[in-house]
Design a protein around this motif. Structure first.
Motif, mmCIF file in Angstrom:
data_model
loop_
_atom_site.group_PDB
_atom_site.id
_atom_site.type_symbol
_atom_site.label_atom_id
_atom_site.label_comp_id
_atom_site.label_asym_id
_atom_site.label_seq_id
_atom_site.Cartn_x
_atom_site.Cartn_y
_atom_site.Cartn_z
ATOM 1 N N UNK A 52 0.826 -1.202 0.000
ATOM 2 C CA UNK A 52 0.000 0.000 0.000
ATOM 3 C C UNK A 52 0.864 1.257 0.000
ATOM 4 N N UNK A 53 0.283 2.411 -0.362
ATOM 5 C CA UNK A 53 1.020 3.670 -0.219
ATOM 6 C C UNK A 53 1.298 3.963 1.252
ATOM 7 N N UNK A 85 9.046 6.437 4.556
ATOM 8 C CA UNK A 85 8.406 7.742 4.744
ATOM 9 C C UNK A 85 7.467 7.772 5.949
ATOM 10 N N UNK A 86 7.178 6.600 6.507
ATOM 11 C CA UNK A 86 6.187 6.543 7.579
ATOM 12 C C UNK A 86 6.711 7.130 8.886
ATOM 13 N N UNK A 90 4.335 9.459 11.096
ATOM 14 C CA UNK A 90 3.916 9.044 12.437
ATOM 15 C C UNK A 90 4.250 10.115 13.469
ATOM 16 N N UNK A 91 5.424 10.690 13.360
ATOM 17 C CA UNK A 91 5.799 11.746 14.305
ATOM 18 C C UNK A 91 4.905 12.969 14.135
ATOM 19 N N UNK A 92 4.541 13.289 12.891
ATOM 20 C CA UNK A 92 3.657 14.439 12.669
ATOM 21 C C UNK A 92 2.256 14.184 13.199
ATOM 22 N N UNK A 93 1.897 12.890 13.354
ATOM 23 C CA UNK A 93 0.578 12.525 13.870
ATOM 24 C C UNK A 93 0.578 12.394 15.390
ATOM 25 N N UNK A 94 1.664 12.801 16.050
ATOM 26 C CA UNK A 94 1.702 12.814 17.508
ATOM 27 C C UNK A 94 2.198 11.545 18.155
#
Length: 290
Positions: A52-53, A85-86, A90-94
């Motif tokens: 998946x992307x 890239x995850x 993930x860090x940007x999502x807290x």
């Protein structure tokens, strides 16, 4: 670190996706798969769907909300080399992300079985009369061992860790027994051949260290390697890992791997025949990693 091997990482992705499925309910949310354990046992996590992307921050937020609704830990796992890239997403999502060394076994470098200091090694037998007691001791040793890492706890954790840092047989035996249904389900898991647990047992102290493998076909992961805090620095964890890995290889497993908590722990595994190939990412909300 060894050069990336796309074939190796493809096999790991297939394993990570396949291993929980017999024991879990599956929900797909965008590019993420949420594994929901049916019955007793450690809760599962969410992972990127193979092929998946890269999941978006919005998808991570949606999965976290679903995990909260279900009373599950808000945990995500992936391999950095497969989904590079995850990490930033993930860090940007807290989420805080633990970067765990990912190692695979080189069978030619595997150390031989050696006598354990003041203990013997044996495997849990799901058909044996002591299975329930052995399972309880093994799981409690694992819980106490992971709750009090061998490295020095940060100052803000010192008070919380005071009890478990010196935990020994008394604390292990005081843990609440497993209920009958949990034991029944564990018997089924172990009897299937998918799970195998080795323990180090001292005549004076009982079960003091444990290591488990979970297997799908010819791939197996070594997990839950832990020593009772009071019994550390006797070489139990590394020798259990080596012996368990050797048994897997003898039983036609040709890819044995594990994730280490940090570089210091990883070095212990390299001494018994493992080599680092990448990084396993384990993400949770910041408060959960404190």
């Amino acid at each position: 670190m060894a050069p990336a091997d796309s074939g190796l990482f493809d096999r790991l992705e297939r394993f990570y996706d396949a291993m929980p499925r017999p024991w879990a309910r599956i929900e797909e949310i965008g590019s993420l798969v949420l594994f929901i354990r049916e019955g007793e046992g450690w809760p599962y996590y969410a992972r990127p769907r193979p092929g998946s992307p890269t999941p978006s921050a919005a998808e991570i937020t949606e999965v976290r909300a679903r995990q909260r609704d279900l009373g599950l830990p808000e945990t995500f796992e992936w391999v950095h080399e497969t989904s590079p890239d995850l990490l930033a997403v993930a860090r940007s999502a807290g989420l805080d992300v633990l970067l765990a060394p990912l190692l695979v076994l080189d069978p030619a470098a595997l150390v031989p079985d050696l006598p354990l200091r003041d203990a013997t090694l044996r495997y849990l037998d799901p058909a044996g009369p002591t299975f329930a007691a052995d399972l309880h001791a093994s799981r409690t040793v694992s819980r106490l061992g992971f709750a009090a890492p061998a490295y020095q706890a940060p100052l803000e954790m010192a008070e919380k860790a005071l009890f478990i840092q010196g935990a020994g047989p008394t604390e292990r035996d005081a843990a609440e027994p497993l209920d009958a249904e949990a034991v029944r389900q564990a018997r089924e898991l172990f009897a299937s051949g998918a799970f195998l647990t080795a323990v180090a047992e001292s005549p004076a102290e009982g079960i003091v260290a444990t290591a488990t493998s979970q297997r799908d076909g010819d791939v197996a992961e070594v997990v839950g390697v832990a020593t009772l805090p009071s019994a550390r620095r006797r070489g139990y964890a590394s020798q259990l890992t080596a012996t368990l890995s050797g048994r897997l290889v003898a039983d036609d497993v040709d890819l044995v791997f594990l994730s280490a908590g940090d570089d210091d722990v990883a070095r212990l595994y390299t001494r018994v025949g493992f080599r680092r190939v990448g990084t396993a990412c384990i993400a949770e909300p910041a408060a959960a990693l404190l």
